[in-house]
Write an enzyme that holds these catalytic residues in place. Sequence first.
Site, short mmCIF file in Angstrom:
data_model
loop_
_atom_site.label_atom_id
_atom_site.label_comp_id
_atom_site.label_asym_id
_atom_site.label_seq_id
_atom_site.Cartn_x
_atom_site.Cartn_y
_atom_site.Cartn_z
N ASP A 243 0.69 -1.34 -0.09
CA ASP A 243 0.08 -0.06 -0.09
C ASP A 243 0.90 1.23 0.03
O ASP A 243 0.46 2.35 -0.59
CB ASP A 243 -0.99 0.10 1.38
P1 NAP Z 1 0.70 -3.79 3.17
O1 NAP Z 1 0.12 -3.16 2.03
O2 NAP Z 1 -0.03 -4.64 4.14
O3 NAP Z 1 1.40 -5.18 2.18
C1 NAP Z 1 1.93 -6.09 2.73
C2 NAP Z 1 2.48 -6.85 1.82
O4 NAP Z 1 3.27 -7.96 2.10
C3 NAP Z 1 1.35 -7.99 1.23
O5 NAP Z 1 0.72 -7.33 0.13
C4 NAP Z 1 2.01 -9.22 1.12
O6 NAP Z 1 1.76 -9.52 -0.19
C5 NAP Z 1 3.42 -9.42 1.37
N1 NAP Z 1 3.82 -10.33 2.30
C6 NAP Z 1 3.08 -10.79 3.33
N2 NAP Z 1 3.86 -11.93 3.70
C7 NAP Z 1 5.05 -11.77 2.88
C8 NAP Z 1 6.21 -12.94 2.85
N3 NAP Z 1 6.20 -13.88 3.79
N4 NAP Z 1 7.17 -12.49 2.04
C9 NAP Z 1 6.85 -11.44 1.24
N5 NAP Z 1 5.92 -10.74 1.09
C10 NAP Z 1 4.83 -10.94 2.03
O7 NAP Z 1 1.85 -3.48 3.65
P2 NAP Z 1 2.88 -2.13 3.75
O8 NAP Z 1 3.02 -1.47 2.57
O9 NAP Z 1 3.79 -2.01 4.84
O10 NAP Z 1 1.54 -0.85 4.45
C11 NAP Z 1 0.98 -1.00 5.65
C12 NAP Z 1 -0.46 -0.84 5.56
O11 NAP Z 1 -0.95 -1.32 7.00
C13 NAP Z 1 -1.22 0.36 5.20
O12 NAP Z 1 -2.15 0.32 4.35
C14 NAP Z 1 -1.34 1.11 6.48
O13 NAP Z 1 -2.40 2.05 6.16
C15 NAP Z 1 -1.79 -0.16 7.34
N6 NAP Z 1 -1.51 0.16 8.87
C16 NAP Z 1 -0.56 0.59 9.36
C17 NAP Z 1 -0.33 0.72 10.62
C18 NAP Z 1 1.15 1.30 11.21
O14 NAP Z 1 1.04 1.88 12.30
N7 NAP Z 1 2.13 0.84 10.52
C19 NAP Z 1 -1.44 0.86 11.29
C20 NAP Z 1 -2.71 0.45 10.96
C21 NAP Z 1 -2.66 0.26 9.40
P3 NAP Z 1 1.53 -11.20 -0.70
O15 NAP Z 1 0.60 -11.88 0.17
O16 NAP Z 1 1.28 -11.26 -2.14
O17 NAP Z 1 2.96 -11.79 -0.30
#
Ligand code: NAP
Length: 604
Positions: A532
């Site tokens: 994301d």
């Molecule tokens: P993300 O958008 O959740 O994407 C994580 C990606 O990691 C997934 O698409 C998944 O794809 C991949 N993944 C999972 N396991 C894996 C593995 N073993 N090896 C390789 N890839 C793997 O993560 P992000 O880009 O870090 O974004 C964070 C999201 O969380 C944002 O939308 C944010 O708003 C939300 N959030 C963050 C917080 C905070 O405080 N940090 C709090 C609440 C919400 P596959 O399944 O295809 O592998």
Amino acid sequence: MTTELEIGLYIFMLAGFLGYHVISRVPPLLHTPLMSATNAMSGISLVGSLVVAGANHGPLSTMFGFIAVICSSTNVVGGFLITDRMLKMFKKAPSPQLASTADTSSTSGDRRVWRKASLALVTLLACALVLIYKSDQLRAYFSHADLTPVLSYFYILSAALFILGLKGLSSPKYARRGMFLAELGMLMAVVGTLFHHEIVTYEWIIGGLVLGSLIGGSMGLWIPMTAVPQRTALSHSLGALAATLVGISEYYRHGGLLGRVLMTAIGFEVLIGGLTFTGSLMAAGKLQGILPGAPITYKGQNTSNISLLAIMVFCLVTLISKPSAGALFYLMVALALLFGFLLVIPIGAADMPVVISLLNSYAGLADASMGFVLMNKIQIITGSLDGTSGFLLSLLMCRAMNRSAMNVLFGAFGKIEKEEAGVAVEAKGTVRSIVPDEMAVLFDSARSVIIVPGYGMAVAQAQHGVSELAKVLMKRGIDVKYAIHPVAGRMPGHMNVLLAEANVPYDQLFEMEQINPYFAEADLALVVGANDVTNPAAKNNKNSPLYGMPILEVDRAKAIIVLKRSLRPGFAGVDNELYYNPKCMMLFGDARDSLNKLFAALKS
Ligand code: NAP
């Protein structure tokens, strides 16, 4: 004349403003340690719990006080230990000019002094306890002498040390020193409270302190960094339980004799404490995988929750005008416990970080209410600080996710996003994949690489592989930078803590605003499990649920490699346009495995 309540309210408000001022200066790098530090400080509910456990107000009161002492000391010991473990990991890259022997020896000398001071303070606490416990004269003296003014000065000093402790978190350089001051503040408050005139027996106090320290100590020392979110949630629930039990015990003791002010404070204490207790327990269970992580929703969920809230408010208002309505009080406690549970079930495990931050804020409010009940100003101050910190972090997360606070407060957003995801997935072009050997060739010709970690790195536990890769590339003369999005991962500062654990110096980590201008110059952007936070739809696609969220501008790099297992979306459930960019190549598989294969390819 100014009443105690007015003074308490002034203190609460001023501590909140001061907390906001100090906490807003904590860099995103240290947001996770900030959460556990405020957790530890909110364990100041220990001072109130000690009085209830030692005052001999009847078996129920003593028992509730004893449990509250266990909960609070678990938070204090566990919270400070885990904060220190995290802070120790944040290191700066050694600069050749500064890495002289004199410098190193002065740092280790510094550490020795701090360690000795901590040891001396803990010994002091133990001696004070043994002395009071063993000597009948001392016990008799302290139970008769009025040490209230002395204790007030202890508390004032503790409050100042807590603020200085939080101020230390404005830089990794001073963070550990700051935490030492906060620990000192806690110790002073606790030792001072042991001489409280209401305390007449120490057996339950000692038992509670020993048990709590053992539980907190083991949690603080052995919990892995990846389990920090659930530990934080558990700690909120313990703090809230302590507040609720003290509230119940105070009501049980005074019942119908309570004045309106005290009844209001007790009402708030058990209401917020009760819902935070069960809500945080649910959150911890979901994050640990003990409870199903998927959101549970049903028809009329918001209406039934709001009705429940209305009944609780009705009970509280009635109790304020008629404190003797005992049945209503216990009904209110039971409903608060149920409400916490119902509040969290519609929220998916992935949304839990915002909820945890909010619950952090509620736990602070419960703690402050306990301060009002016991008229303990240090608790009002730390409760207010904890509440502000949780609230501020929730707001920062909402802003970085481009989500309104109302949207978060009314929950069930995990579900909403899944519904939107269905609309968003449509074919956008061809996706190119790459194999490790080809990737190694790309690295050979690159001069600058930006690594973009995301939640997938945490899932795959690939932070050590990432750090090793960066070292190999740097040895080859390649400029390596890390790009950290404020909400990458699942809690504020998640990536910073994991990379610090893998010995990545924090000065190689760049925040979003700092790194974005560098992407256009980068030969290669390596995205490790981030999704994301790299999605260009947030900039280009007005129909995307992500539209408006600030992102890492990975799409501007000359070439992009993404390590993830599939084309599945991330947290927001939105297809990522980046993967259809002609410059983008996907290495499918678990990020750790992919990195291992890449190492092998780089060697050969
Ligand atoms: P993300 O958008 O959740 O994407 C994580 C990606 O990691 C997934 O698409 C998944 O794809 C991949 N993944 C999972 N396991 C894996 C593995 N073993 N090896 C390789 N890839 C793997 O993560 P992000 O880009 O870090 O974004 C964070 C999201 O969380 C944002 O939308 C944010 O708003 C939300 N959030 C963050 C917080 C905070 O405080 N940090 C709090 C609440 C919400 P596959 O399944 O295809 O592998």
